[in-house]
Design a protein around this motif. Structure first.
Motif, PDB file in Angstrom:
ATOM      1  N   GLY A  48       0.780  -1.228   0.000  1.00  0.00           N
ATOM      2  CA  GLY A  48       0.000   0.000   0.000  1.00  0.00           C
ATOM      3  C   GLY A  48       0.812   1.277   0.000  1.00  0.00           C
ATOM      4  O   GLY A  48       0.424   2.262  -0.617  1.00  0.00           O
ATOM      5  N   LEU A  49       1.949   1.277   0.687  1.00  0.00           N
ATOM      6  CA  LEU A  49       2.700   2.514   0.871  1.00  0.00           C
ATOM      7  C   LEU A  49       3.137   3.112  -0.468  1.00  0.00           C
ATOM      8  O   LEU A  49       3.126   4.335  -0.645  1.00  0.00           O
ATOM      9  N   HIS A  50       3.517   2.264  -1.414  1.00  0.00           N
ATOM     10  CA  HIS A  50       4.009   2.746  -2.700  1.00  0.00           C
ATOM     11  C   HIS A  50       2.895   3.302  -3.574  1.00  0.00           C
ATOM     12  O   HIS A  50       3.163   3.874  -4.635  1.00  0.00           O
ATOM     13  N   ARG A  51       1.655   3.126  -3.176  1.00  0.00           N
ATOM     14  CA  ARG A  51       0.526   3.624  -3.952  1.00  0.00           C
ATOM     15  C   ARG A  51       0.157   5.058  -3.584  1.00  0.00           C
ATOM     16  O   ARG A  51      -0.792   5.619  -4.139  1.00  0.00           O
ATOM     17  N   LEU A  52       0.860   5.627  -2.628  1.00  0.00           N
ATOM     18  CA  LEU A  52       0.494   6.935  -2.099  1.00  0.00           C
ATOM     19  C   LEU A  52       1.368   8.033  -2.703  1.00  0.00           C
ATOM     20  O   LEU A  52       2.570   7.845  -2.914  1.00  0.00           O
ATOM     21  N   ALA A  53       0.765   9.211  -2.953  1.00  0.00           N
ATOM     22  CA  ALA A  53       1.530  10.341  -3.459  1.00  0.00           C
ATOM     23  C   ALA A  53       2.438  10.910  -2.376  1.00  0.00           C
ATOM     24  O   ALA A  53       3.536  11.379  -2.665  1.00  0.00           O
ATOM     25  N   ARG A  54       1.993  10.867  -1.123  1.00  0.00           N
ATOM     26  CA  ARG A  54       2.772  11.404  -0.010  1.00  0.00           C
ATOM     27  C   ARG A  54       2.896  10.331   1.085  1.00  0.00           C
ATOM     28  O   ARG A  54       2.238  10.415   2.114  1.00  0.00           O
ATOM     29  N   PRO A  55       3.719   9.343   0.856  1.00  0.00           N
ATOM     30  CA  PRO A  55       3.790   8.243   1.825  1.00  0.00           C
ATOM     31  C   PRO A  55       4.264   8.662   3.203  1.00  0.00           C
ATOM     32  O   PRO A  55       3.799   8.124   4.202  1.00  0.00           O
ATOM     33  N   THR A  56       5.182   9.636   3.312  1.00  0.00           N
ATOM     34  CA  THR A  56       5.671   9.974   4.651  1.00  0.00           C
ATOM     35  C   THR A  56       4.681  10.802   5.438  1.00  0.00           C
ATOM     36  O   THR A  56       4.831  10.947   6.656  1.00  0.00           O
ATOM     37  N   VAL A  57       3.658  11.380   4.786  1.00  0.00           N
ATOM     38  CA  VAL A  57       2.572  11.989   5.551  1.00  0.00           C
ATOM     39  C   VAL A  57       1.897  10.915   6.402  1.00  0.00           C
ATOM     40  O   VAL A  57       1.617  11.090   7.590  1.00  0.00           O
ATOM     41  N   VAL A  58       1.655   9.764   5.769  1.00  0.00           N
ATOM     42  CA  VAL A  58       1.036   8.649   6.496  1.00  0.00           C
ATOM     43  C   VAL A  58       2.005   8.079   7.526  1.00  0.00           C
ATOM     44  O   VAL A  58       1.630   7.814   8.669  1.00  0.00           O
ATOM     45  N   LEU A  59       3.274   7.895   7.133  1.00  0.00           N
ATOM     46  CA  LEU A  59       4.260   7.357   8.082  1.00  0.00           C
ATOM     47  C   LEU A  59       4.417   8.269   9.291  1.00  0.00           C
ATOM     48  O   LEU A  59       4.536   7.792  10.424  1.00  0.00           O
ATOM     49  N   SER A  60       4.421   9.576   9.076  1.00  0.00           N
ATOM     50  CA  SER A  60       4.571  10.509  10.194  1.00  0.00           C
ATOM     51  C   SER A  60       3.373  10.434  11.145  1.00  0.00           C
ATOM     52  O   SER A  60       3.541  10.420  12.366  1.00  0.00           O
ATOM     53  N   ALA A  61       2.181  10.381  10.568  1.00  0.00           N
ATOM     54  CA  ALA A  61       0.982  10.286  11.407  1.00  0.00           C
ATOM     55  C   ALA A  61       0.980   8.987  12.207  1.00  0.00           C
ATOM     56  O   ALA A  61       0.634   8.968  13.395  1.00  0.00           O
ATOM     57  N   LEU A  62       1.374   7.886  11.571  1.00  0.00           N
ATOM     58  CA  LEU A  62       1.423   6.600  12.270  1.00  0.00           C
ATOM     59  C   LEU A  62       2.499   6.600  13.351  1.00  0.00           C
ATOM     60  O   LEU A  62       2.318   6.014  14.426  1.00  0.00           O
ATOM     61  N   SER A  63       3.635   7.257  13.068  1.00  0.00           N
ATOM     62  CA  SER A  63       4.702   7.327  14.070  1.00  0.00           C
ATOM     63  C   SER A  63       4.232   8.081  15.306  1.00  0.00           C
ATOM     64  O   SER A  63       4.463   7.651  16.439  1.00  0.00           O
ATOM     65  N   ARG A  64       3.568   9.229  15.094  1.00  0.00           N
ATOM     66  CA  ARG A  64       3.068   9.993  16.245  1.00  0.00           C
ATOM     67  C   ARG A  64       2.051   9.186  17.023  1.00  0.00           C
ATOM     68  O   ARG A  64       2.044   9.191  18.260  1.00  0.00           O
ATOM     69  N   TRP A  65       1.176   8.469  16.300  1.00  0.00           N
ATOM     70  CA  TRP A  65       0.182   7.650  17.007  1.00  0.00           C
ATOM     71  C   TRP A  65       0.876   6.542  17.796  1.00  0.00           C
ATOM     72  O   TRP A  65       0.524   6.276  18.943  1.00  0.00           O
ATOM     73  N   ALA A  66       1.864   5.885  17.169  1.00  0.00           N
ATOM     74  CA  ALA A  66       2.540   4.757  17.813  1.00  0.00           C
ATOM     75  C   ALA A  66       3.264   5.189  19.081  1.00  0.00           C
ATOM     76  O   ALA A  66       3.291   4.449  20.075  1.00  0.00           O
ATOM     77  N   LEU A  67       3.861   6.378  19.055  1.00  0.00           N
ATOM     78  CA  LEU A  67       4.579   6.850  20.246  1.00  0.00           C
ATOM     79  C   LEU A  67       3.645   7.047  21.425  1.00  0.00           C
ATOM     80  O   LEU A  67       4.064   6.944  22.581  1.00  0.00           O
ATOM     81  N   GLY A  68       2.380   7.300  21.139  1.00  0.00           N
ATOM     82  CA  GLY A  68       1.408   7.444  22.221  1.00  0.00           C
ATOM     83  C   GLY A  68       0.654   6.171  22.536  1.00  0.00           C
ATOM     84  O   GLY A  68      -0.254   6.177  23.374  1.00  0.00           O
ATOM     85  N   ALA A  69       1.015   5.075  21.887  1.00  0.00           N
ATOM     86  CA  ALA A  69       0.276   3.816  22.063  1.00  0.00           C
ATOM     87  C   ALA A  69       1.207   2.659  22.407  1.00  0.00           C
ATOM     88  O   ALA A  69       0.936   1.514  22.041  1.00  0.00           O
ATOM     89  N   GLY A  70       2.316   2.951  23.066  1.00  0.00           N
ATOM     90  CA  GLY A  70       3.222   1.877  23.474  1.00  0.00           C
ATOM     91  C   GLY A  70       4.241   1.489  22.442  1.00  0.00           C
ATOM     92  O   GLY A  70       4.882   0.448  22.568  1.00  0.00           O
ATOM     93  N   ALA A  71       4.382   2.273  21.382  1.00  0.00           N
ATOM     94  CA  ALA A  71       5.397   2.051  20.341  1.00  0.00           C
ATOM     95  C   ALA A  71       5.288   0.680  19.680  1.00  0.00           C
ATOM     96  O   ALA A  71       6.244  -0.097  19.646  1.00  0.00           O
ATOM     97  N   PRO A  72       4.123   0.341  19.109  1.00  0.00           N
ATOM     98  CA  PRO A  72       4.049  -0.917  18.347  1.00  0.00           C
ATOM     99  C   PRO A  72       4.914  -0.836  17.095  1.00  0.00           C
ATOM    100  O   PRO A  72       5.241   0.247  16.612  1.00  0.00           O
ATOM    101  N   LEU A  73       5.270  -1.991  16.576  1.00  0.00           N
ATOM    102  CA  LEU A  73       6.041  -2.054  15.344  1.00  0.00           C
ATOM    103  C   LEU A  73       5.167  -1.698  14.150  1.00  0.00           C
ATOM    104  O   LEU A  73       3.939  -1.835  14.186  1.00  0.00           O
TER     105      LEU A  73
END
Length: 541
Positions: free
Chosen positions: A346-371
């Motif tokens: 899925g990631l390669h199908r996005l025009a701005r993949p790091t927008v999604v990665l950044s949002a997921l990273s911020r969420w993960a840091l507040g949720a116990g840092a899942p992989l």
């Protein structure tokens, strides 16, 4: 040195192992395999000596077998004083890449065609035990004249094993044996033991075929990784590179299970593309929560077309759009004890993949840092590169990596280095690798197979020198979120909408580009703050 005295001493030494109650016997006769018995000066004299001494020591006899490392025994095993033969590697099959073989005399065979030839052979007029080979590549110890089998994967191995097991269904219990090559023959590239590439996939495939039924009678208690991921329903379309996707998914699930470990924890699948992924995660003892429906639910069961068709793509709603992304994160907030996030195909199908990665990273840091476990096709695989060179395919390649359903303008083909850059820019650090490799064509159309053999061989030889990742079909990585305070720089890395261009930094190294991006970010912060204090008025030049 072979001699009657040596034959006698050898069998006496082996008798200590034969006496162990765990030793494999057939009708009470210890089973003993002889590798290349034709090298014995007088094999019948040797085997007669062994049998007589074994009987003197209290055994009813020995069950002696010829190992078919160099083919079937001429005249049958009885001509060498043996009782049966045991299969080894298949010696026939389709030869591929013949020009490349001329460089060092290597022989490259297609794994699947090799085992098909093996399964279709007429049985010999003597007792023969079949075998199944995990893989083979002995170029590590043979700089010339090596034998290799392309396409040897846990999926192909499981198919061979399943059919080989079926072939001995009617054999009496005492002789109902099947041999597996091999547990840890690393120098031959032939092992079932877990490795970095496939994890436990070969062992899980073995268990899927051989394990007894589970408590509900519905198959093994814990199915194999490949058993649920590989088979394609007979009625399903076969377009696109579904085999490649499922091979990558199997590697991703194996990597997730290895790193998560604790049963019962939750794996959230952000963009599910096949129901088999969920079945396998559950079979490994982990909980599975799909965040969006699979293509099969949305598209009437189409598993095999070029696009998996998840709802976010079919509806033309890029997941990086704020409302779609916020909705996805809101669903994540409702899931407890998330140990890992899957983002497959899925990631390669996005025009701005790091927008999604950044949002997921911020969420993960507040949720116990899942992989975050990601799988994307590698744009520099030899076959994809060949397609681009010949002008027969677009940036997504002929395998449907970036199909029209997702919008080719939104397609971002990843290389290993650009993926690492994107992950770092999105706030993630690599903690595990399970890249899926294949020297066979990555695409369904097989661009490399369509060019002259000499050109394909030259391209492969060049790729080995300048692009070691040329055989990496799919990039499969486990990522952990970077700690707070790290600048994700999502907008600085991503390609903007069609018509926009990223700043052209010229021929800079990756490190220089990072430094420049950091400088520009800092300057932008200073200018923004100055304008804010000035009441939003642009300061004069």
């Amino acid at each position: 040195h072979f001699s009657p005295e040596d034959d006698l001493a050898h069998i006496r030494w082996l008798a200590t192992a034969f006496a162990d109650p765990r030793y494999i016997t057939i009708d009470g006769r210890p089973l003993f395999l002889v590798y290349r018995p034709a090298l014995l000066p007088d094999p019948v004299r040797t085997t007669d000596t062994w049998r007589a001494e074994a009987q003197r020591l209290g055994f009813p006899d020995l069950y002696l077998c010829w190992v078919e490392s160099w083919g079937w025994p001429p005249g049958g095993p009885g001509a060498f004083g043996l009782d049966a033969s045991v299969g080894f590697m298949p010696l026939d099959g389709r030869r591929i890449y013949p020009p490349a073989e001329g460089l060092r005399g290597h022989r490259v065979y297609d794994y699947r065609s090799a085992y098909e030839v093996e399964l279709q052979r007429d049985p010999p007029p003597w007792k023969r035990f079949p075998s199944v080979m995990a893989s083979w590549d002995n170029s590590a110890r043979r700089p010339s004249g090596a034998r290799m089998y392309a396409g040897a994967t846990p999926a192909a191995y499981e198919r061979w094993l399943r059919r080989a097991v079926a072939s001995v269904d009617g054999v009496r219990a005492e002789e109902n044996l099947l041999f597996l090559l091999a547990w840890n023959e690393w120098a031959e590239g032939n092992h079932l033991e877990p490795d970095h590439r496939y994890g436990r996939a070969y062992l899980e495939a073995t268990r899927a075929v051989l394990a007894p039924p589970g408590p509900d009678g519905g198959g093994p208690t814990r199915g194999g990784l490949v058993a649920t991921l590989d088979p394609v329903p007979a009625q399903a379309p076969t377009g696109g590179d579904r085999d490649g996707r499922l091979r990558a998914a199997a590697a991703a699930v194996s990597l997730t299970v290895d790193l998560v470990g604790t049963p019962g924890r939750i794996v959230a699948d952000l963009l599910p593309f096949d129901e088999a992924v969920g079945r396998q995660v559950r079979a490994a003892g982990l909980g599975y929560v799909p965040l969006l429906p699979t293509g099969s639910e949305d598209d009437g069961g189409d598993h095999g077309g070029p696009s998996p068709g998840p709802r976010w793509m079919a509806a033309g709603q890029p997941i990086e759009r704020p409302d779609v992304l916020d909705g996805l994160l809101a669903r994540l907030d409702t899931v407890d004890d998330v140990a890992a996030l899957l983002l497959l195909d899925g990631l390669h199908r996005l025009a701005r993949p790091t927008v999604v990665l950044s949002a997921l990273s911020r969420w993960a840091l507040g949720a116990g840092a899942p992989l975050l476990v990601v799988a994307v096709p590698n744009a520099t695989h030899l076959d994809r590169g060949m397609g681009a060179l010949l002008g027969t395919t677009g940036p997504g390649g002929p395998d449907g990596a970036c199909p029209p359903g997702g919008g080719r303008s939104a397609c971002r083909p990843f290389t290993l280095s650009s993926f690492e850059d994107a992950a770092a820019a999105g706030g993630w650090r690599d903690v595990g690798t399970a890249d899926s490799e294949s020297i066979r064509p990555a695409s369904a159309s097989g661009t490399t197979d369509a060019v002259p053999d000499v050109l394909a061989a030259a391209a492969r030889a060049l790729a080995r020198t300048v692009n070691p990742a040329g055989t990496v079909d799919w990039i499969v990585r486990a990522l952990t979120p970077l700690p707070p305070g790290v600048d994700h720089r999502a907008d600085g890395w991503d390609v903007g909408p069609p018509g926009e261009r990223s700043p052209d930094h010229g021929p800079l190294t990756r490190g220089q580009r990072r430094e420049l991006d950091g400088y520009l970010t800092a300057v932008g912060t200073v200018v923004s703050e100055r304008n804010r204090r000035a009441g939003g008025r642009m300061a004069p030049e």
